[in-house]
Write an enzyme that holds these catalytic residues in place. Sequence first.
Site, PDB file in Angstrom:
ATOM      1  N   SER A  55       0.838  -1.187   0.000  1.00  0.00           N
ATOM      2  CA  SER A  55       0.000   0.000   0.000  1.00  0.00           C
ATOM      3  C   SER A  55       0.883   1.250   0.000  1.00  0.00           C
ATOM      4  O   SER A  55       1.696   1.427  -0.903  1.00  0.00           O
ATOM      5  CB  SER A  55      -0.967  -0.066   1.187  1.00  0.00           C
ATOM      6  OG  SER A  55      -2.078   0.771   1.012  1.00  0.00           O
ATOM      7  N   ASP A 104      -2.130  15.121 -13.427  1.00  0.00           N
ATOM      8  CA  ASP A 104      -2.415  13.686 -13.522  1.00  0.00           C
ATOM      9  C   ASP A 104      -2.476  13.008 -12.160  1.00  0.00           C
ATOM     10  O   ASP A 104      -2.310  11.786 -12.063  1.00  0.00           O
ATOM     11  CB  ASP A 104      -1.388  12.976 -14.409  1.00  0.00           C
ATOM     12  CG  ASP A 104      -1.400  13.486 -15.839  1.00  0.00           C
ATOM     13  OD1 ASP A 104      -2.505  13.709 -16.364  1.00  0.00           O
ATOM     14  OD2 ASP A 104      -0.314  13.666 -16.424  1.00  0.00           O
ATOM     15  N   ASP A 114      -9.449  -6.771  -4.962  1.00  0.00           N
ATOM     16  CA  ASP A 114      -9.084  -5.598  -4.178  1.00  0.00           C
ATOM     17  C   ASP A 114      -9.935  -4.412  -4.631  1.00  0.00           C
ATOM     18  O   ASP A 114      -9.727  -3.882  -5.722  1.00  0.00           O
ATOM     19  CB  ASP A 114      -7.598  -5.279  -4.378  1.00  0.00           C
ATOM     20  CG  ASP A 114      -7.107  -4.130  -3.498  1.00  0.00           C
ATOM     21  OD1 ASP A 114      -7.949  -3.431  -2.908  1.00  0.00           O
ATOM     22  OD2 ASP A 114      -5.881  -3.951  -3.406  1.00  0.00           O
ATOM     23  N   HIS A 168      -7.116  -6.400  -0.584  1.00  0.00           N
ATOM     24  CA  HIS A 168      -6.029  -5.474  -0.312  1.00  0.00           C
ATOM     25  C   HIS A 168      -4.986  -6.092   0.631  1.00  0.00           C
ATOM     26  O   HIS A 168      -3.788  -5.837   0.481  1.00  0.00           O
ATOM     27  CB  HIS A 168      -6.584  -4.181   0.289  1.00  0.00           C
ATOM     28  CG  HIS A 168      -5.619  -3.039   0.272  1.00  0.00           C
ATOM     29  ND1 HIS A 168      -5.081  -2.525  -0.891  1.00  0.00           N
ATOM     30  CD2 HIS A 168      -5.077  -2.293   1.290  1.00  0.00           C
ATOM     31  CE1 HIS A 168      -4.268  -1.524  -0.603  1.00  0.00           C
ATOM     32  NE2 HIS A 168      -4.247  -1.374   0.708  1.00  0.00           N
TER      33      HIS A 168
END
Length: 291
Positions: A139, A221, A244, A272
């Site tokens: 993560s 972006d 996930d 996740h």
Amino acid sequence: MAEVLGGRAVRQVRLLLSVLKPGNHVPYAGPAAAFGTSVTSAKVAVNGVHLHYQRTGEGEHAVLLLPGMLGSGETDFGPQIKNLNKKLFTVVAWDPRGYGHSRPPDRDFPLDFFERDAKDAVDLMKTLKFQKVSLLGWSDGGITALIAAARYPSYINKMVIWGANAYVTEEDETIYQGIRDVSKWSERTRKPLETLYGYDYFSKTCEKWVDGIKQFKHLSDGNICRHLLPLVQCPTLIVHGEKDPLVPRFHADFIHKHVRGSRLHLMPEGKHNLHLRFANEFNKLAEDFLQ
């Protein structure tokens, strides 16, 4: 929360709250019979702060575990600290500044907080006298690992990341906003983090994290580290759980496309926290890749 978010976003937030539960506590030191070798805990001065880490194993190959948001080595990597091969690897799990036991200082989130974590992580391992290291990043820790590999290519051996994103989208921002108020979290999810941090610090830091990660949405972006991906030189394995709901598949595809020579491994039932839910499968995948 349900009145504000759509059904899919609600499901994403609920899963995130369940993933954040620190359910894999690892003792600071364990007997050899339990771990194959002891798990030691210490703090060391790095870049003006005292960083906490756990260490286990006696192998020549150094591996650093990088935790996610509000995470620490002991809360995020129990099965890895316990079961990664102790003869092949020396495993270090760190607490980034302001997280876990690397306090003080309080955690803050300037625009360069991922860059700061990457430098702290590399300088920690250099302080511990490792000549070269591999990275396992989950993560937020996956983002930190990508930056470290791009900024310090000669120091990084190999890298495994999962649950990471190189930029922030509208969908991501919706999920972040949904977890901002920890008083709305279930007690079962909230209590372990309250125990680790105390309610006030936990609540304040979660709000600060949401504000911190949302900063990137306002950049071109939504950029976090997309500009750095072509600079990554080390062999890289990207693992993605196909179930996930927190990090959509397009994030893994983007990293795979822009990190030269990288491999993408899909886990059909993975979410996740795939390294916790499918720890044996993940550990074997990581060990095989790192060897």
